[in-house]
Motif scaffolding. Structure first.
Motif, PDB file in Angstrom:
ATOM      1  N   TYR A 351     -33.030 -42.390 -12.302  1.00  0.00           N
ATOM      2  CA  TYR A 351     -31.766 -43.017 -11.909  1.00  0.00           C
ATOM      3  C   TYR A 351     -30.632 -42.040 -12.185  1.00  0.00           C
ATOM      4  O   TYR A 351     -30.683 -41.262 -13.147  1.00  0.00           O
ATOM      5  N   TYR A 355     -25.466 -44.507 -13.998  1.00  0.00           N
ATOM      6  CA  TYR A 355     -25.988 -45.804 -13.547  1.00  0.00           C
ATOM      7  C   TYR A 355     -26.362 -46.660 -14.746  1.00  0.00           C
ATOM      8  O   TYR A 355     -26.925 -46.173 -15.736  1.00  0.00           O
ATOM      9  N   GLY A 386     -29.387 -44.687 -16.367  1.00  0.00           N
ATOM     10  CA  GLY A 386     -29.837 -43.491 -15.681  1.00  0.00           C
ATOM     11  C   GLY A 386     -29.417 -42.220 -16.390  1.00  0.00           C
ATOM     12  O   GLY A 386     -28.331 -42.161 -16.968  1.00  0.00           O
ATOM     13  N   TRP A 462     -23.681 -41.219 -10.413  1.00  0.00           N
ATOM     14  CA  TRP A 462     -23.835 -42.500  -9.714  1.00  0.00           C
ATOM     15  C   TRP A 462     -22.571 -42.900  -8.960  1.00  0.00           C
ATOM     16  O   TRP A 462     -22.643 -43.418  -7.837  1.00  0.00           O
ATOM     17  N   ARG A 477     -30.318 -46.408  -5.813  1.00  0.00           N
ATOM     18  CA  ARG A 477     -30.806 -45.911  -7.105  1.00  0.00           C
ATOM     19  C   ARG A 477     -32.245 -45.398  -7.020  1.00  0.00           C
ATOM     20  O   ARG A 477     -32.683 -44.641  -7.893  1.00  0.00           O
ATOM     21  N   ASP A 478     -33.002 -45.822  -5.991  1.00  0.00           N
ATOM     22  CA  ASP A 478     -34.425 -45.499  -5.919  1.00  0.00           C
ATOM     23  C   ASP A 478     -34.746 -44.306  -5.026  1.00  0.00           C
ATOM     24  O   ASP A 478     -35.913 -43.886  -4.978  1.00  0.00           O
TER      25      ASP A 478
END
Length: 572
Positions: A351, A355, A386, A462, A477-478
């Motif tokens: 991540y 995040y 993250g 992020w 995020r993935d």
């Protein structure tokens, strides 16, 4: 006794009429040839019940197939939404036949193959014992899958896979109504009753069957109940084996690309020259498949699928890895990080830095793909933070594979699974495509560029990621984990190298048709449906027709002249 002038004229006119009429009949009956009229179009419906969404496809093909395999094209693609909605788009891929359906020329017979070519093994049709149901002759057994979180392949507004309705199975059936209505609107009403329909459930339902077989049975019952209300011929709703899914996807790609059969300039369907067929790389939410024609004999027969299409026999290597789909990989990755975390705050290297989110512990460890249990002292909701460390992310992803079982073995991928060396070009679709399309890596970039691009994306903050791609927070995020996972799977798992990486094309469609197992299944299905002979008609060339019209006019004029002479010529 001498004839009068009136009798002479009428005799001449009658003689001309008889001669002209006989000539006309000869031209019509003798010079005419048999021609085939454009054939009717048949339709079929296939539903792909994947782990992350359900898609409905309508296919069509000409009724007069001479080699027992229809020439199929996609007419509609519809993605089911929750509560019975749908999202669809028509497909305009025309594979040669109906491009000519309005032509004045007759449609020639399709010269696809000198021999009939049904696909491999068959099972009795559940509602008509006289027909068969296609089944691949592999030694694989059905595995039972589930769980679906969020799939990158989802689009806003699309519904989840039917396996997600475990607690409310009736909703699984209701979610299909919107697409069914669109399909029935497209297909002429007179053909509804003869239109075959099949629903194939893939890894999501196989996992659910592993976890709770009664819930899976309830979903199948609810889905079948809704499908049987449609005025079509339901062939069944069942689990599709992983090997079948991979092999059918391979058929789809090579058919669309014209590598199995193509339409020639002479107006005939022919088999293309021998060449390298395209391999298939598929990744869904719960499983991933690889299928290709190796350059060496396949030693492990459980990974071989053999079938005939258009008169040619094909042997392909195919294997399906359950729990290695995108969604299940993300769950397993997260479960491993939770297990190794000593505190309720989980630091996730895949991540982006900056995040932070909340994680439900139960949602991670309920999947059959996660073989560990949650630590007993952790709260039900964890905080995930993250760190944006692609190096640590790759290390965590590699822990999901068992590469050590293949050490010292040339023909081995991972987890001890036999695989010959990859060979030839490949099409990578589904989540392979969606991930690399987002990362702008679908233009044939070399492996080093792909690797550098993913690393650079993973190291972005992020907040910058959210600002750069607004409205995509659901999947943002993935993408880092997905990109690094794909690189690890393709390079360290399947064995692609810098020199073979360029042979992979990341595609969603080919020739306007969605890539997946459904078109390959429909090609098999058409070999089960009886062909209809094309209607014949007597026709003439234009020159003969023109001469016939002239003699017909002469005949009519002569007969008319006789009638006028008889009525108005005074007697001598």
């Amino acid at each position: 006794m001498r004839l009068t002038w009136k009798e002479r004229v009428m005799t001449a006119l009658l003689g001309a009429a008889v001669a002209s009429g006989i000539t006309t009949l000869i031209l019509i009956l003798v010079e005419a040839t048999n021609v085939f009229l454009p054939t009717d179009i048949k339709f079929g419906i296939v539903l792909d019940a994947g782990s992350s969404h359900t898609s409905l496809f309508v296919y069509r093909w000409p009724a007069d197939k001479e080699n027992d395999t229809g020439v199929v094209s996609q007419a509609l693609a519809c993605r089911a939404k929750a509560s019975g909605g749908s999202s669809s788009h028509p497909s305009y891929l025309q594979l040669g036949l109906w491009l000519h359906k309005t032509s004045a020329l007759c449609l020639k017979h399709l010269l696809l193959s000198p021999t009939s070519a049904p696909i491999i093994g068959f099972r009795a049709h559940p509602r008509n014992p006289g027909w068969s149901h296609p089944r691949f002759l592999t030694s694989s057994h059905l595995q039972r899958p589930f769980v679906q979180i969020r799939s990158q392949s989802q689009v806003p507004g699309s519904g989840p896979g039917i396996s997600s309705y475990a607690s409310s199975p009736d909703q699984a059936g209701e979610s299909l109504r919107g697409c069914l209505e669109e399909a029935l609107t497209l297909i002429p009403e007179a053909q509804h009753q003869g239109t075959p329909m099949f629903l194939g459930a893939t890894a999501g339902m196989r996992l659910l069957s592993q976890k709770n077989s009664s819930q899976a049975a309830d979903i199948f019952a609810a889905v079948t109940r809704v499908l049987r209300q449609a005025p079509v011929d339901l062939w069944g709703s069942e689990l599709l084996a992983g090997q079948d899914e991979g092999a059918l996807g391979w058929i789809t790609i090579n058919y669309i690309l014209g590598l199995l059969v193509k339409f020639s300039f002479s107006g005939e369907w022919i088999q293309p020259p021998e060449g390298t067929l395209v391999g298939a790389l598929d990744m869904g939410g719960a499983s991933t498949q690889i299928t290709f024609v190796p350059g060496v004999p396949i030693l492990d027969k459980s990974t071989e699928a053999t079938f005939r299409l258009y008169g040619s026999e094909h042997q392909v290597y195919t294997h399906s890895y359950l729990c290695f789909g995108r969604d299940q990989m993300l769950l397993r990755l997260l479960a491993g990080l939770v297990q190794s975390s000593p505190v309720p705050r989980v630091r996730h290297p895949c991540y982006h830095s900056g995040y932070q989110g909340t994680l439900s512990l139960e949602s991670v460890f309920e999947s059959p793909c996660v073989h560990t249990t949650a630590p007993p002292d952790l709260p039900q909701n964890l905080t995930v933070e993250g760190t944006g460390n692609p190096g640590a992310c790759i290390s965590a992803i590699r822990d999901l594979f068992n590469f050590s079982s293949c050490e010292g073995r040339d023909n081995c991928a991972f987890s001890g699974v036999y695989q010959p060396p990859v060979r030839g070009p490949f099409y990578a679709f589904s989540n392979f495509y969606y991930t690399f399309h987002f990362l702008n890596l679908t233009s044939g970039q070399p492996l080093a560029t792909a690797n550098a691009t993913v690393w650079e994306f993973c190291q972005k903050h992020w907040k910058l990621v959210e600002m750069t791609w607004p409205g995509q927070e659901r999947w943002l995020r993935d993408y880092c984990a997905s990109g690094l996972y794909i690189l690890t799977l393709l390079v360290h798992g399947y064995g692609f190298r810098e020199e073979t990486w360029s042979s992979i094309e990341f595609r969603k469609q080919a020739g306007g048709t969605d890539i997946g197992w459904t078109l390959g299944y429909m090609l098999n299905l058409t070999s089960m449906i009886p062909a209809e002979l094309p209607a014949q008609w007597r026709a003439q060339s234009y020159g003969v027709w023109a001469v016939s019209v002239v003699f017909m006019v002469v005949t009519l004029v002569a007969v008319l002249a006789v009638a006028v002479a008889q009525l108005f010529w005074p007697h001598d």
